[in-house]
Scaffold this active site. Structure first.
Site, PDB file in Angstrom:
ATOM      1  N   ASP A 109     -26.511 -12.970 -71.237  1.00 31.69           N
ATOM      2  CA  ASP A 109     -26.316 -13.785 -69.876  1.00 31.69           C
ATOM      3  C   ASP A 109     -27.456 -13.387 -69.097  1.00 31.69           C
ATOM      4  O   ASP A 109     -27.905 -12.205 -68.917  1.00 31.69           O
ATOM      5  CB  ASP A 109     -25.125 -13.221 -69.158  1.00 31.69           C
ATOM      6  CG  ASP A 109     -24.858 -13.893 -68.095  1.00 31.69           C
ATOM      7  OD1 ASP A 109     -25.014 -15.100 -67.959  1.00 31.69           O
ATOM      8  OD2 ASP A 109     -24.058 -13.427 -67.060  1.00 31.69           O
ATOM      9  N   HIS A 142     -21.884  -7.928 -63.859  1.00 28.64           N
ATOM     10  CA  HIS A 142     -20.532  -7.975 -64.393  1.00 28.64           C
ATOM     11  C   HIS A 142     -19.683  -6.812 -64.304  1.00 28.64           C
ATOM     12  O   HIS A 142     -19.869  -5.718 -64.735  1.00 28.64           O
ATOM     13  CB  HIS A 142     -21.006  -8.145 -66.177  1.00 28.64           C
ATOM     14  CG  HIS A 142     -21.757  -9.318 -66.650  1.00 28.64           C
ATOM     15  ND1 HIS A 142     -22.217  -9.252 -67.725  1.00 28.64           N
ATOM     16  CD2 HIS A 142     -21.771 -10.490 -65.881  1.00 28.64           C
ATOM     17  CE1 HIS A 142     -23.140 -10.317 -67.648  1.00 28.64           C
ATOM     18  NE2 HIS A 142     -22.690 -10.988 -66.778  1.00 28.64           N
ATOM     19  N   SER A 173     -25.497  -5.872 -66.060  1.00 30.58           N
ATOM     20  CA  SER A 173     -24.135  -5.732 -66.686  1.00 30.58           C
ATOM     21  C   SER A 173     -23.883  -4.320 -67.188  1.00 30.58           C
ATOM     22  O   SER A 173     -23.981  -3.252 -66.060  1.00 30.58           O
ATOM     23  CB  SER A 173     -23.943  -6.541 -68.052  1.00 30.58           C
ATOM     24  OG  SER A 173     -22.566  -6.587 -68.632  1.00 30.58           O
TER      25      SER A 173
END
Length: 347
Positions: free
Chosen positions: A284, A188, A162
């Site tokens: 995540d 992401h 991310s």
């Protein structure tokens, strides 16, 4: 309670400056200390106010955001979050900014968007907390191993990242030879950015890098990047594994989600996989990486010292999902070792 993150908002549009300021000011842990309409105003405001974080528009008159960012990173390194239009041109510029050293990016909202800049405050707070040394020069990139030097096993590589992932993925994937193991990635990123990022990786790396499409067969020498937006990337297919783009609600606030990818790799490949969790905010991928490890996969996490944000790797490590924590510079080579991509003539 720690002091609020002090932010300077830089955008040539008064409307956009007002919207960003309103969104950030709604969070008690963020304080907007100033606004600027162009690079000249921003330079003076940075000198005067010494903000913790700057939000910077990519497209501005006189000096664009990319040129101004280069000057910031050279003369006064600090966390900068780029604000970009959701276009191919905007994506290209933003990816270049992330490589220069921008902390993260957000897309400008479209008409009628329900929660404009919904995650901006969290990114600002993470940027203000980061221990990253923005003044450190980038490490030299070693040339990728040649195809002839390696023979590849049957394992699948799955990577999740991310915030900070653009630079991290480039560093890892540039270590891969052209005949690397099949590799699937969830990073992401705003919807229109992933295609541009895949194209950029394809230019920078020896293997073929492409945005994943539904039904694409996993092949040696190919890397598949989850498209941003409406669907999750999974793998399935038994003895003929392929990419699947599936409609599901966001997981951990993300779509695509790293957990969804890792869960599917655990179910499909079991011990014939390597899972890697890189820099990023939140959690995540942590549970999915644990599932991969329980299924017999080898698992790697990025060290705190080399992360832009030690969030996802930290949670994964605390859960016991990470077999080895490694600095970013060592991860690419370790992946090749674990996938049996050994030099010819060695056992």
């Amino acid at each position: 309670m720690s002091a609020p993150a002090r932010v300077l908002v830089v955008d040539d549009s008064p409307t956009m400056r007002g919207l960003i300021t309103a969104v950030l000011s709604s969070d008690p842990e963020v304080s907007v200390i100033g606004q600027a309409g162009d690079a000249l105003e921003a330079r003076e405001a940075i000198k005067r106010l010494n903000p913790d974080v700057v939000t910077l528009d990519i497209e501005m008159p006189n000096m664009n955001g990319l040129d101004f960012l280069e000057k910031i990173m050279t003369l006064r390194p600090m966390p900068v979050i780029m604000v970009s239009t959701m276009t191919h041109r905007g994506a290209e510029a933003t990816l270049a900014a992330l490589e220069i050293g921008a902390f993260d990016c957000v897309g400008k909202p479209g008409p009628g968007e329900h929660r404009p800049f919904g995650d901006l405050a969290e990114k600002v707070k993470a940027a203000a907390r980061t221990q990253r040394q923005f003044s450190q020069p980038a490490a030299a990139v070693a040339p990728p191993p040649s195809v002839a030097d390696f023979r590849v096993g049957r394992k699948i590589v799955a990577i999740g990242s991310s915030t900070g992932g653009v630079e991290a993925l480039i560093a890892v994937l540039q270590k891969f030879p052209a005949n690397c193991p099949p590799t699937v990635i969830t990073q992401h990123m705003p919807p229109t950015f992933t295609k541009s990022f895949a194209e950029r990786l394809n230019r920078l790396c020896a293997p073929v890098v492409q945005e994943a499409t539904d039904g694409a067969r996993l092949e040696i020498g190919k890397i598949y990047l989850a498209p941003g937006g409406e669907r999750h990337l999974q793998v399935s297919g038994g003895s003929a594994p392929c990419c699947r783009l599936v409609d599901r609600a966001p997981v951990n606030g993300h779509r695509p989600s790293v957990d969804v990818l890792f869960d599917s790799v655990a179910e499909l490949a079991g011990r014939n996989a390597v899972g890697v969790i890189l820099t990023g905010m939140g959690r995540d991928g942590a549970a999915g990486l644990l599932k991969m490890r329980h299924a017999g996969a080898r698992t790697l996490g990025q060290t705190e010292k080399t992360c832009v944000v030690y969030g996802m790797p930290r949670v994964a490590h605390e859960l016991g999902a990470v077999e080895q924590q490694l600095p970013l510079t060592a991860i690419g080579e370790e992946i090749l070792k674990l996938t049996a991509a050994r030099k010819e003539g060695t056992e």
